[in-house]
Design an enzyme around this catalytic site. Structure first.
Site, PDB file in Angstrom:
ATOM      1  N   ASN A 171      -4.144 -17.339   2.726  1.00  0.00           N
ATOM      2  CA  ASN A 171      -2.921 -16.532   2.703  1.00  0.00           C
ATOM      3  C   ASN A 171      -2.687 -15.912   1.337  1.00  0.00           C
ATOM      4  O   ASN A 171      -2.342 -14.732   1.211  1.00  0.00           O
ATOM      5  CB  ASN A 171      -1.718 -17.401   3.088  1.00  0.00           C
ATOM      6  CG  ASN A 171      -1.396 -17.318   4.572  1.00  0.00           C
ATOM      7  OD1 ASN A 171      -1.781 -16.374   5.243  1.00  0.00           O
ATOM      8  ND2 ASN A 171      -0.697 -18.310   5.076  1.00  0.00           N
ATOM      9  N   GLU A 174      -0.126 -23.952   9.943  1.00  0.00           N
ATOM     10  CA  GLU A 174      -1.530 -23.990  10.365  1.00  0.00           C
ATOM     11  C   GLU A 174      -1.879 -25.298  11.058  1.00  0.00           C
ATOM     12  O   GLU A 174      -3.049 -25.637  11.212  1.00  0.00           O
ATOM     13  CB  GLU A 174      -2.447 -23.771   9.163  1.00  0.00           C
ATOM     14  CG  GLU A 174      -2.515 -24.922   8.174  1.00  0.00           C
ATOM     15  CD  GLU A 174      -1.424 -24.876   7.118  1.00  0.00           C
ATOM     16  OE1 GLU A 174      -1.634 -25.480   6.049  1.00  0.00           O
ATOM     17  OE2 GLU A 174      -0.377 -24.235   7.345  1.00  0.00           O
TER      18      GLU A 174
END
Length: 325
Positions: free
Chosen positions: A187, A222
């Site tokens: 990310n 996640e």
């Protein structure tokens, strides 16, 4: 013509042909001459509407109506009774008592037949649209919009149901938590849009690898959870090892860079003494944390009743990046 189908049950051929020609442009029409044939066709073809004559050569229309409404496979099909003028009141009362929705008098006017058939077909179509809308709402309430797997609430509700079934039938239940390794770095480096794509890819591989009876849910970020009903930890471990291997062979090209993915997984059994899924998830999370500490890209099993272990000598942080995600 619509997708609706109308079943006409009428043994007088002239009358059957007249009914058929009256509504032929409104629906697909099937005609039978006996009550027994009507019962069989209704079960097999599931018509949208049945036009049922009272007088038939074998069963009378009332008996056919009664049997159709007593059968779970056909009780939802609306029935219009066809009756003679001289028995109108009696037949109408009996038909409504058995579940018919309307009636048509012989000799009938074609305009009236069309109007009454149209009314029932419109109701059928509205019901179908409502059912489809309700299914869509139920889907949206249960599914994570990004990954298309089940969301946390659905997963937790399913877990409670599976625990109840496990206790009732004396079966086994395993639960796993999995986490994408170094996802924060992905990310930070490539942006959240790429991170979202990675999440969707991992979820898709999970769905393809897990068994039909297993339940995958996104628990947050996640992190995903998997329920393995009627499965011991050895069988679940085999499935998870295949999943880990498939993920580790998945390569994504991002901004001309090759990015390899791995996952860490914690696995445990649900104990019959667990009141809910929370205790098992804590054990699975503990095993997941250990998988991170041991170097990621592995499956660690945490028993529901762990044996005594010596104090851990593993480092509390990863020497490469100082975090376990």
């Amino acid at each position: 013509m619509s997708d609706n189908q109308v079943l006409i049950v009428e043994d007088i051929r002239v009358m059957a042909k007249l009914l058929e020609s009256t509504i032929a442009d409104m629906a697909k029409v099937t005609t039978v001459e006996t009550g027994e044939a009507a019962l069989q066709v209704a079960r097999d073809q599931q018509p949208s509407l049945i036009l049922l004559d009272i007088v038939l050569p074998d069963l009378d229309g009332f008996e056919v109506c009664k049997r159709l409404k007593a059968d779970d496979a056909t009780k939802h099909i609306p029935i219009i009774i066809i009756t003679g003028l001289h028995t109108e009141t009696e037949d109408e009362t009996s038909g409504f008592a058995l579940g018919a929705v309307d009636y048509i008098l012989k000799p009938f006017e074609r305009a009236i037949v069309r109007a009454r058939v149209k009314t029932q077909l419109d109701l059928v179509n509205r019901t179908r649209e409502l059912e489809a809308a309700n299914k869509e709402l139920a889907y949206l309430a249960a599914v994570d919009p990004l990954t298309k797997c089940f969301n946390r609430r659905y997963f937790m509700n399913t877990a409670e149901s599976e625990i109840a079934r496990m206790k009732r039938h004396g079966t086994e239940l395993a639960v796993a938590m999995l986490d994408i390794d170094r996802f924060k770095s992905i990310n930070d480096r490539f942006g959240h849009e790429v991170g979202d794509r990675i999440l969707a890819e991992v979820a898709e591989i999970c769905e393809q690898t897990l068994r039909r009876e297993d339940t995958l849910g996104r628990l947050g970020g996640e992190e995903f959870g998997v329920l393995f009903p009627s499965t011991d930890h050895d069988a679940a471990m085999g499935v998870l090892q295949r999943l880990k291997s498939r993920i580790s062979h998945q390569v994504s090209v991002i901004a001309r860079e090759t990015v390899s993915l791995t996952i860490s997984i914690g696995l445990t059994d649900v104990d019959p003494g667990d009141e809910n899924i929370d205790a098992a998830l804590r054990r699975a999370d503990k095993a997941l944390y250990m998988a991170k500490r041991l170097g990621r890209n592995r499956v660690i099993y945490e028993p529901s009743t762990p044996a005594e272990l010596p104090p851990s000598t593993f480092p509390m942080e990863d020497p490469q990046d100082g975090e376990f995600h």
